[in-house]
Write an enzyme that holds these catalytic residues in place. Structure first.
Site, PDB file in Angstrom:
ATOM      1  N   HIS A  34     -25.480 -21.050 -70.071  1.00 46.22           N
ATOM      2  CA  HIS A  34     -26.818 -21.506 -70.482  1.00 46.22           C
ATOM      3  C   HIS A  34     -27.776 -21.525 -69.296  1.00 46.22           C
ATOM      4  O   HIS A  34     -28.906 -21.028 -69.375  1.00 46.22           O
ATOM      5  CB  HIS A  34     -26.737 -22.926 -71.060  1.00 46.22           C
ATOM      6  CG  HIS A  34     -26.011 -23.043 -72.351  1.00 46.22           C
ATOM      7  ND1 HIS A  34     -26.311 -22.273 -73.462  1.00 46.22           N
ATOM      8  CD2 HIS A  34     -25.007 -23.875 -72.742  1.00 46.22           C
ATOM      9  CE1 HIS A  34     -25.516 -22.613 -74.467  1.00 46.22           C
ATOM     10  NE2 HIS A  34     -24.720 -23.578 -74.049  1.00 46.22           N
ATOM     11  N   ASP A  89     -24.608 -26.166 -79.760  1.00 46.55           N
ATOM     12  CA  ASP A  89     -25.212 -24.836 -79.821  1.00 46.55           C
ATOM     13  C   ASP A  89     -25.436 -24.383 -81.260  1.00 46.55           C
ATOM     14  O   ASP A  89     -26.441 -23.740 -81.568  1.00 46.55           O
ATOM     15  CB  ASP A  89     -24.322 -23.825 -79.089  1.00 46.55           C
ATOM     16  CG  ASP A  89     -24.251 -24.109 -77.601  1.00 46.55           C
ATOM     17  OD1 ASP A  89     -25.208 -24.702 -77.067  1.00 46.55           O
ATOM     18  OD2 ASP A  89     -23.255 -23.740 -76.960  1.00 46.55           O
ATOM     19  N   HIS A 119     -19.113 -22.527 -69.518  1.00 45.75           N
ATOM     20  CA  HIS A 119     -19.976 -22.563 -70.707  1.00 45.75           C
ATOM     21  C   HIS A 119     -21.393 -23.005 -70.343  1.00 45.75           C
ATOM     22  O   HIS A 119     -22.371 -22.328 -70.684  1.00 45.75           O
ATOM     23  CB  HIS A 119     -19.381 -23.519 -71.742  1.00 45.75           C
ATOM     24  CG  HIS A 119     -20.198 -23.679 -72.980  1.00 45.75           C
ATOM     25  ND1 HIS A 119     -19.858 -23.106 -74.186  1.00 45.75           N
ATOM     26  CD2 HIS A 119     -21.372 -24.349 -73.217  1.00 45.75           C
ATOM     27  CE1 HIS A 119     -20.769 -23.398 -75.095  1.00 45.75           C
ATOM     28  NE2 HIS A 119     -21.699 -24.166 -74.526  1.00 45.75           N
ATOM     29  N   GLU A 120     -21.505 -24.129 -69.659  1.00 41.75           N
ATOM     30  CA  GLU A 120     -22.831 -24.639 -69.301  1.00 41.75           C
ATOM     31  C   GLU A 120     -23.523 -23.746 -68.273  1.00 41.75           C
ATOM     32  O   GLU A 120     -24.747 -23.606 -68.284  1.00 41.75           O
ATOM     33  CB  GLU A 120     -22.716 -26.071 -68.770  1.00 41.75           C
ATOM     34  CG  GLU A 120     -22.200 -27.072 -69.785  1.00 41.75           C
ATOM     35  CD  GLU A 120     -22.994 -27.072 -71.081  1.00 41.75           C
ATOM     36  OE1 GLU A 120     -24.228 -26.926 -71.034  1.00 41.75           O
ATOM     37  OE2 GLU A 120     -22.370 -27.195 -72.152  1.00 41.75           O
TER      38      GLU A 120
END
Length: 286
Positions: free
Chosen positions: A47, A137, A43-44
């Site tokens: 980004h 988010d 997930h990170e």
């Protein structure tokens, strides 16, 4: 070292993560710890990869027990489309993770019980991150919507007000449905502290936004917008009307027959270089 390989040197693991992971292993939650680590990391990384693609300045990527943080050295002046793409890149990874897990399940590498456990954690992290609470988010997407409507300072404050409201609703439903859920209370505590810190630093965040406009690159600004103010308005009050993505001409009258127009750079120069932090618009031209 190029920007892509340099990105992986900035990945850090928060000490609290090791504590929670250790507790998970002791309590025989090995696969939950492994799956959560993979989901949070991917997930990170989503980004961070998109931010790197747009040449954003990344300080570090920190993995937490229930999420992560991409620490950016950006101050609110990147194009909104870029910010939106960087924000949704994290949630988008969950759909890729689902496809990867489904593929491994279909070729019999991932057993059904572990497949279902992975989907459960993947969905939980996705839903948690989409709550409209800063700095999740969902809170960032809400903030970006407010930036389309309001000046920067007002959008930031309205977003924090909304985040506090949604957080208090979260507290209410947690008390109602899961009053002894330790993970929920840890998440709520983290969000509450994050919101308090963001509120406390809101004026500093505004100053960084203005400094980036004055000293940083301005190529992203494509539109010009006039602001009508009174001659007695102070510089910082004028700045509170600055909107992201616009270059401003500030219009005011010193008398009924004399209308003045100043470029925003003239105001920012007076504020940051000449240190005229308490000057009014009339005092700037007198």
């Amino acid at each position: 070292m190029n920007k892509w390989s340099a990105l992986f040197t900035k990945i850090k693991i928060h000490p609290l993560y090791w504590l929670i992971a250790g507790i998970g292993l002791i309590t025989a939650s090995f696969w939950s710890v492994i799956f959560l680590t993979i989901i949070i990391f991917v997930h990170e990384l989503g980004h961070a990869l998109v931010a790197t693609f747009f040449n954003w300045r990344i300080n570090k990527v920190v993995l937490l027990p229930f999420g992560g943080v991409v620490d950016l050295d950006e101050h609110g002046n990147r194009p909104l489309l870029e910010e939106f793409l960087v924000t949704i890149a994290g949630p988008f990874q969950h759909f890729l993770l689902y496809l990867a897990a489904f593929f491994l399940y279909k070729i019999s590498i991932l057993p059904q019980n572990l497949y279902e456990l992975f989907l459960f954690h993947n969905l939980c992290i996705l839903c948690f991150n989409l709550f409209p609470i800063w700095p999740l988010d969902g809170g960032k997407i809400l903030y970006q919507l407010f930036l389309l409507i309001f000046p920067f300072a007002k959008a930031h404050e309205v977003n924090l007000y909304c985040s506090f409201i949604f957080l208090f609703l979260g507290v209410f439903f947690t008390l109602l449905l899961q009053p002894v859920n330790l993970t929920a209370w840890v998440c709520i505590s983290f969000l509450f502290v994050s919101l308090l810190m963001e509120w406390k630093h809101r004026h500093f965040i505004m100053i960084r936004f203005l400094m980036e406009r004055f000293y940083g690159k301005k190529a992203y600004i494509q539109k010009i917008k006039s602001i009508n103010v009174s001659k007695d308005m102070k510089l910082y009050e004028v700045f509170s009307r600055f909107q992201k993505g616009y270059k401003h001409n500030v219009v005011f009258s010193t008398n009924p027959k004399n209308q003045m127009t100043l470029d925003e750079n003239e105001l920012l120069h007076a504020y940051f270089t000449e240190k005229r932090v308490t000057s009014t618009m009339e005092e700037l031209v007198s």
